[in-house]
Design a protein around this motif. Structure first.
Motif, mmCIF file in Angstrom:
data_model
loop_
_atom_site.group_PDB
_atom_site.id
_atom_site.type_symbol
_atom_site.label_atom_id
_atom_site.label_comp_id
_atom_site.label_asym_id
_atom_site.label_seq_id
_atom_site.Cartn_x
_atom_site.Cartn_y
_atom_site.Cartn_z
ATOM 1 N N VAL A 277 0.835 -1.194 0.000
ATOM 2 C CA VAL A 277 0.000 0.000 0.000
ATOM 3 C C VAL A 277 0.874 1.250 0.000
ATOM 4 O O VAL A 277 0.629 2.208 -0.749
ATOM 5 N N ASP B 213 2.314 1.742 -3.455
ATOM 6 C CA ASP B 213 1.329 2.186 -4.446
ATOM 7 C C ASP B 213 0.979 3.663 -4.292
ATOM 8 O O ASP B 213 0.739 4.355 -5.286
ATOM 9 N N PHE C 273 -5.268 -0.027 -9.208
ATOM 10 C CA PHE C 273 -6.114 -1.160 -8.872
ATOM 11 C C PHE C 273 -5.472 -2.000 -7.774
ATOM 12 O O PHE C 273 -6.142 -2.469 -6.849
ATOM 13 N N TYR C 274 -4.165 -2.183 -7.896
ATOM 14 C CA TYR C 274 -3.454 -3.015 -6.955
ATOM 15 C C TYR C 274 -3.481 -2.418 -5.549
ATOM 16 O O TYR C 274 -3.448 -3.144 -4.556
ATOM 17 N N GLY C 275 -3.545 -1.069 -5.457
ATOM 18 C CA GLY C 275 -3.635 -0.442 -4.150
ATOM 19 C C GLY C 275 -4.876 -0.888 -3.395
ATOM 20 O O GLY C 275 -4.828 -1.129 -2.182
ATOM 21 N N VAL C 276 -5.993 -0.998 -4.105
ATOM 22 C CA VAL C 276 -7.227 -1.499 -3.491
ATOM 23 C C VAL C 276 -7.103 -2.988 -3.213
ATOM 24 O O VAL C 276 -7.498 -3.484 -2.154
ATOM 25 N N PHE C 277 -6.517 -3.698 -4.163
ATOM 26 C CA PHE C 277 -6.366 -5.145 -4.045
ATOM 27 C C PHE C 277 -5.512 -5.511 -2.836
ATOM 28 O O PHE C 277 -5.788 -6.496 -2.148
ATOM 29 N N LEU D 75 -5.209 -3.976 -0.009
ATOM 30 C CA LEU D 75 -5.992 -3.858 1.223
ATOM 31 C C LEU D 75 -6.881 -5.086 1.414
ATOM 32 O O LEU D 75 -7.019 -5.603 2.526
ATOM 33 N N ILE D 76 -7.487 -5.546 0.321
ATOM 34 C CA ILE D 76 -8.300 -6.764 0.390
ATOM 35 C C ILE D 76 -7.430 -7.952 0.791
ATOM 36 O O ILE D 76 -7.791 -8.760 1.651
#
Length: 237
Positions: free
Chosen positions: A179, A182, A203-207, A209-210
């Motif tokens: 995070v 990113d 997109f990977y920044g959100v991914f 966190l998931i």
């Protein structure tokens, strides 16, 4: 011969974007491999590592810019290029480590590892490495002609090293390191014109966190086995 020519054309292919910008096809393909590797990592699958290596090889040729292709109009990001080499090296380590863990867990194991917290010592160590590494690498990247702001390029490089090593060790905190990478990497790549990588980072920044919450839940629900990855690391808290 025609097939080889097609491969070369595909390797050097570009897509025109509004404003005179171009998108390198292999940058898109490399990021697709990277995304597939991230998905495999979240699911704790060994195949995530070789898939990621394939993407790293493609992206290495992209970020070297004019150093690879004299006709290239994109700037070269030495930190981004260097991190692909670093990814390959650390990914080989992670590949071997996860494969050993999967074998120890038995043929019926669906995941290679059981995630675990690294602890406060690991967290502080990761942060210090990222900060000190950025300070140390910034003048080096600047001298080599990397794209401004050079500190951002250095941050993404050293942060990626920390995150990838953390993933290889099975530390859940590695997602948070991504995070931090990113947050800096997205605006850097947009400003340099690497749009495919910038959108992938976004997109990977959100991914990530998931992925952090998925791993945190997994380590809470799964009881570590003596045949799991923990036996490979006697320093676990």
């Amino acid at each position: 011969m025609d097939f080889l020519r097609w491969l070369v054309d595909m390797f050097n292919g570009t897509i025109d974007l509004p404003g005179g910008q171009v998108l390198v096809v292999r940058e898109v393909v490399g990021n697709v491999f990277g995304l597939a590797s991230a998905l495999g990592g979240m699911r704790r699958k060994v195949w995530a590592w070789p898939i990621g290596i394939a993407g790293n090889l493609l992206l290495l040729t992209v970020f070297l810019g004019s150093l690879i292709d004299p006709n290239a109009t994109m700037p070269h990001l030495l930190g981004q290029a260097g991190r692909q080499i670093m990814f390959i090296v650390v990914s080989v380590y992670g590949w071997v480590r996860w494969n050993q863990s999967r074998k120890q867990r038995g043929a019926g194991a669906s995941q290679a590892i059981t995630p675990r917290w690294g602890g406060w010592g690991v967290r502080v160590g990761m942060l210090l490495v990222m900060v000190i590494g950025t300070v140390a690498l910034t003048p080096l990247f600047a001298a080599l002609g990397s794209y401004d702001p050079v500190w951002a390029d250095a941050w993404t490089f050293i942060g990626s090293l920390v995150a990838t090593y953390g993933m290889a060790k099975g530390w859940t905190e590695f997602w948070l390191a991504w995070v931090a990478v990113d947050i800096v990497g997205v605006p850097l790549l947009f400003s340099a014109g690497y749009f495919a990588s910038a959108f992938m980072y976004l997109f990977y920044g959100v991914f990530t966190l998931i992925g952090f919450f998925v791993w945190a839940r997994a380590q809470k629900n799964e009881k570590p086995s003596i045949s799991s990855m923990e036996t490979l690391d006697p320093t676990v808290e």
